[in-house]
Design an enzyme around this catalytic site. Structure first.
Site, PDB file in Angstrom:
ATOM      1  N   TYR A 327       0.705  -1.059   0.301  1.00  0.00           N
ATOM      2  CA  TYR A 327      -0.035   0.278  -0.229  1.00  0.00           C
ATOM      3  C   TYR A 327       0.912   1.278  -0.265  1.00  0.00           C
ATOM      4  CZ  TYR A 327      -3.207  -3.368   2.259  1.00  0.00           C
ATOM      5  OH  TYR A 327      -3.857  -4.101   2.348  1.00  0.00           O
ATOM      6  N   CYS A 354      14.729 -11.107  -2.555  1.00  0.00           N
ATOM      7  CA  CYS A 354      14.745 -10.363  -3.694  1.00  0.00           C
ATOM      8  C   CYS A 354      14.188 -10.247  -4.754  1.00  0.00           C
ATOM      9  CB  CYS A 354      14.942 -11.841  -4.609  1.00  0.00           C
ATOM     10  SG  CYS A 354      16.441 -12.083  -6.350  1.00  0.00           S
TER      11      CYS A 354
END
Length: 432
Positions: A327, A354
């Site tokens: 968000y 990653c």
């Protein structure tokens, strides 16, 4: 229904404002102190969630003016947190068969649990068939399915009032772009169909989003006042939903809960007078009760620069707290220890995953949003604040990272309430 003049007078009685209250400063409410957090991190390792029971208790007291405080457990479903809220007199909301089972194991009786969803998956339908939990239906087709497994059951209807609001569009739960709730113009047909099926419509529920602002929460009162008389003669419960905001930033105002409660009590009294019977007033917060209670402790593994950008790399990532990546949510970050000497400078705090999105300091658009931090080095400890809601409950094993440990500090006692997941446990359900 009353004529236009009667309706206007009725709505006028609901006009107690809640959005003109004087600004209330945001004071840090969490009673956990730095030395205590450092000791817990040394004992249990990092990443580590720590929850302050006193903060949760205070938030429950803040809402004592409602008849029922029902915790939306999706915000934080740790069994110890649920048991604490049970002890404090709350009831609980569940949105899956798993959450029903969590509530039962935390000590809630079936009648203290409401299952709320927009569909029954097979596990959930089996659970409500076996257990006398209350059901809050968010789609008309659920009525047919419920009647097949629980004849003559009582139900609450979740209504989409045609508008919604939240801190992000992804948590907006009203309007045409939301899957949630029975569309407001379809409510009379849904009530009629429920009665044909032998179900008893005992409640109306409206929830427009998570972290909604006060102007839109005010609109919910008017919507519920219009919808409640359409629910039929068995209506006994008004559920005002949740979505109450909390201040994540130091300069944000805190909601005036007392005035919010008074406004809803006025709505309740007006509807009771109009309908000629008593109504139970229920509020259903999640974030409001637990967000400020929790912090995420994470260890600095090192610093580096990429061009002009200072990166502080830590052992927690969006597998622990996904809100910034999902968000662009803001969480204040402070240093509990720092070996370096010098002024605080802007730093981007990033995790081990990653993924380029594995950054705790970013905007809703994914742009870097550094926070001021002192010079840091390997082994220093950072604290991510207001992380008690939608942290562990949304955690994952992405990159085969084990789930973090959790500690609850309650009545002066710090207790490990979830031990850190081991790699053997992470892999235990798989086979090569």
């Amino acid at each position: 229904m009353r004529g236009p003049r009667g309706r206007a007078r009725f709505l006028a009685r609901l006009a107690l404002p809640i959005i003109r209250a004087p600004a209330m400063p945001n004071r840090e409410s969490n009673s956990l102190h730095d030395a205590q957090l450092r000791a817990l991190a040394a004992r249990h390792g990092t990443p580590l969630y720590v929850y302050d029971g006193a903060t949760i208790e205070q938030r429950v007291r803040d809402l004592a003016g409602f008849d029922v405080v029902r915790f939306a457990q999706k915000a934080n479903s740790n069994l110890a947190v649920l048991a604490l809220l049970k002890r404090l007199g709350c009831q609980v909301d569940a949105v899956s068969a798993g959450e029903i089972e969590r509530a039962l194991r935390a000590g809630f009786a079936p009648h203290e649990i409401v299952f709320t969803a927009d569909l029954f998956d097979r596990a959930a339908l089996d659970a409500v068939a076996r257990l006398p939990v209350e059901v809050n239906c968010g789609s008309p087709f659920m009525l047919e399915q419920l009647a097949r497994v629980r004849p003559r059951a009582s139900v609450t209807l979740r209504v989409n009032p045609g508008f919604g609001h939240g801190h992000d569009r992804k948590v907006n739960t009203g309007g045409e772009t939301s899957k949630h709730g029975i569309w407001h113009t379809e409510l009379p047909a849904a009530v009629a169909r429920a009665r044909e099926l032998g179900l008893v419509v005992r409640g109306i529920h409206v929830h427009i989003g998570s972290g909604a602002d006060l102007e839109n929460l005010e609109r919910v009162r008017g919507a519920l006042a219009e919808l409640a008389p359409l629910a039929g003669p068995d209506l006994a419960l008004l559920s005002v939903g949740g979505g109450l905001p909390i201040p994540y930033r130091e300069d944000e105002e805190r909601i005036d809960v007392a005035r919010f409660t008074l406004a809803w009590r006025a709505t309740q009294r007006a509807l009771e007078q109009r309908l000629g019977r008593s109504l139970v007033l229920e509020v259903e917060p999640g974030r409001f009760l637990v967000a400020e209670s929790g912090v995420l402790l994470t260890e600095v593994r090192g610093e580096k620069r990429t061009g002009a950008v200072r990166y502080v790399l830590v052992d927690a990532g969006f597998h622990n707290l996904v809100r910034p990546a999902m968000y662009g949510a803001y969480h204040r970050i402070t240093a509990l220890t720092h070996a370096g000497v010098g002024p605080a400078t802007p730093a981007v705090v990033a995790g081990p995953l990653c993924e380029s999105a594995d950054v705790f300091t970013q905007t809703k658009d994914g742009e870097l949003d550094p926070q001021l931090l002192p010079p840091l080095s390997e082994g220093d400890l950072l604290c991510v604040h207001a992380a008690g809601a939608y942290g562990m409950s949304m955690a994952s094993n992405y990159n085969s990272q084990p789930l973090a440990a959790e500690v609850l500090v309650d009545r002066g006692e710090a207790r490990l309430v979830r031990r850190r997941q081991t790699l053997d446990e992470l892999l235990s359900s798989e086979s090569a």
